[in-house]
Enzyme design. Structure first.
Site, PDB file in Angstrom:
ATOM      1  N   GLU A  54       2.380   2.882   0.552  1.00 46.62           N
ATOM      2  CA  GLU A  54       3.440   3.976   0.630  1.00 46.62           C
ATOM      3  C   GLU A  54       4.744   3.211   0.465  1.00 46.62           C
ATOM      4  O   GLU A  54       4.841   1.590  -0.094  1.00 46.62           O
ATOM      5  CB  GLU A  54       3.498   3.590   2.339  1.00 46.62           C
ATOM      6  CG  GLU A  54       2.285   4.402   3.035  1.00 46.62           C
ATOM      7  CD  GLU A  54       2.142   4.315   4.657  1.00 46.62           C
ATOM      8  OE1 GLU A  54       3.190   3.603   4.647  1.00 46.62           O
ATOM      9  OE2 GLU A  54       0.925   4.247   5.414  1.00 46.62           O
ATOM     10  N   ASP A  65      12.498   1.751  12.534  1.00 45.29           N
ATOM     11  CA  ASP A  65      11.563   0.699  12.163  1.00 45.29           C
ATOM     12  C   ASP A  65      12.824  -1.004  12.245  1.00 45.29           C
ATOM     13  O   ASP A  65      13.763  -1.159  13.400  1.00 45.29           O
ATOM     14  CB  ASP A  65      12.663   0.130   9.870  1.00 45.29           C
ATOM     15  CG  ASP A  65      12.486   1.340   9.368  1.00 45.29           C
ATOM     16  OD1 ASP A  65      10.821   1.780   9.510  1.00 45.29           O
ATOM     17  OD2 ASP A  65      12.777   2.051   8.511  1.00 45.29           O
TER      18      ASP A  65
END
Length: 263
Positions: A54, A65
């Protein structure tokens, strides 16, 4: 061009998911630690035997995140990484990188680039799929599904421990690759182990007998957590722990890191 890409992309993802044993996917931020490290990281990961990669598209406000990935995203932007620059770096990548490549990021940069233009570039580059956590399923289906399918791109959706069974079924019906199974409702970040509630969640989703395989993300940092995550799922994704390794030891340390996860 799009039809050829569709066939190759589908084959790459299905090929990786069809392998024996647990699948190992690695997330890293494009343009980090240095702007031109994107291709060297891809090469080393493939050489080290990872099954899927990814590529994180840096964004200035990465809400889902944790601090490690946020810091890498900020550093990559300061390095000069942009969506256009990433596509330049990836031009011709399929001459040497054969594992599935998935772009992960937020929808705003895709919208700014132009959704169709972005998908066209993905197809020409050889990207297999997209993970855009802030793009709701309904909006994707109504406005963008046809574009992604035209360019042979798989959309990967996320589920969490709080996602209802009905919603999980909807996501399963709309998916044609794998489901990204977020291990907890918190932001990304490495952990030392999964608690009993998280392991019960893994078992509960496995018992639903979904048509798409699941790959667990968030909290996988070592061989122990990789084993826990893949006991009831096809594979697991490592992000924050890998980025910390890159930060501390650089691209050369990638093979030894991967060996610690899956000898």
């Amino acid at each position: 061009m799009a039809n050829q890409t569709t066939t190759r992309g589908t084959d790459r993802i299905k090929g990786a998911l069809g392998k024996e044993g647990p699948l190992l996917s690695i997330y890293f931020t494009a343009g980090y630690p240095a702007l031109e490290d994107t291709l060297p990281v891809l090469r080393r990961l493939q050489e080290s035997g990872v099954d899927m990669i990814e590529i994180g598209l840096p964004f200035s406000d990465p809400l889902a995140d944790g601090p490690t990935i946020q810091e890498s995203s900020t550093a990559a932007l300061k390095n000069g990484m942009t969506t256009a620059r990433l596509f330049e770096q990836l031009k011709g990548v399929r001459r040497e990188i054969h594992v599935p490549l998935i772009l992960m990021g937020y929808f705003n940069p895709v919208l700014q680039y132009g959704v169709e233009a972005f998908c066209k570039q993905c197809a020409e580059t050889g990207i297999d799929g997209l993970i855009l956590p802030d793009l709701p399923l309904e909006i994707y289906q109504r406005e963008y599904r046809e574009i992604l399918e035209r360019y042979g791109l798989k959309m990967i959706f996320l589920i969490t421990p709080q996602t209802s069974q009905a919603r999980i079924r909807q996501i399963d019906d709309a998916s044609d690759a794998f489901i990204y199974m977020v291990s907890s409702a918190s932001t990304t970040g490495a952990r030392e182990g999964f608690d009993p509630a998280q392991q019960e969640y893994f078992r509960r989703i496995a018992a639903m007998d979904l048509k798409n395989p699941r790959i667990v993300g968030f909290g996988i940092s070592n061989a122990h957590t990789f084993g826990q995550a893949t006991a009831h799922a096809k594979g697991a994704i490592i992000g924050s722990a890998f980025i910390r390794e890159l930060s501390a030891h650089g691209v050369a340390a990638i093979p030894s890191f991967i060996k610690k996860i899956r000898p």
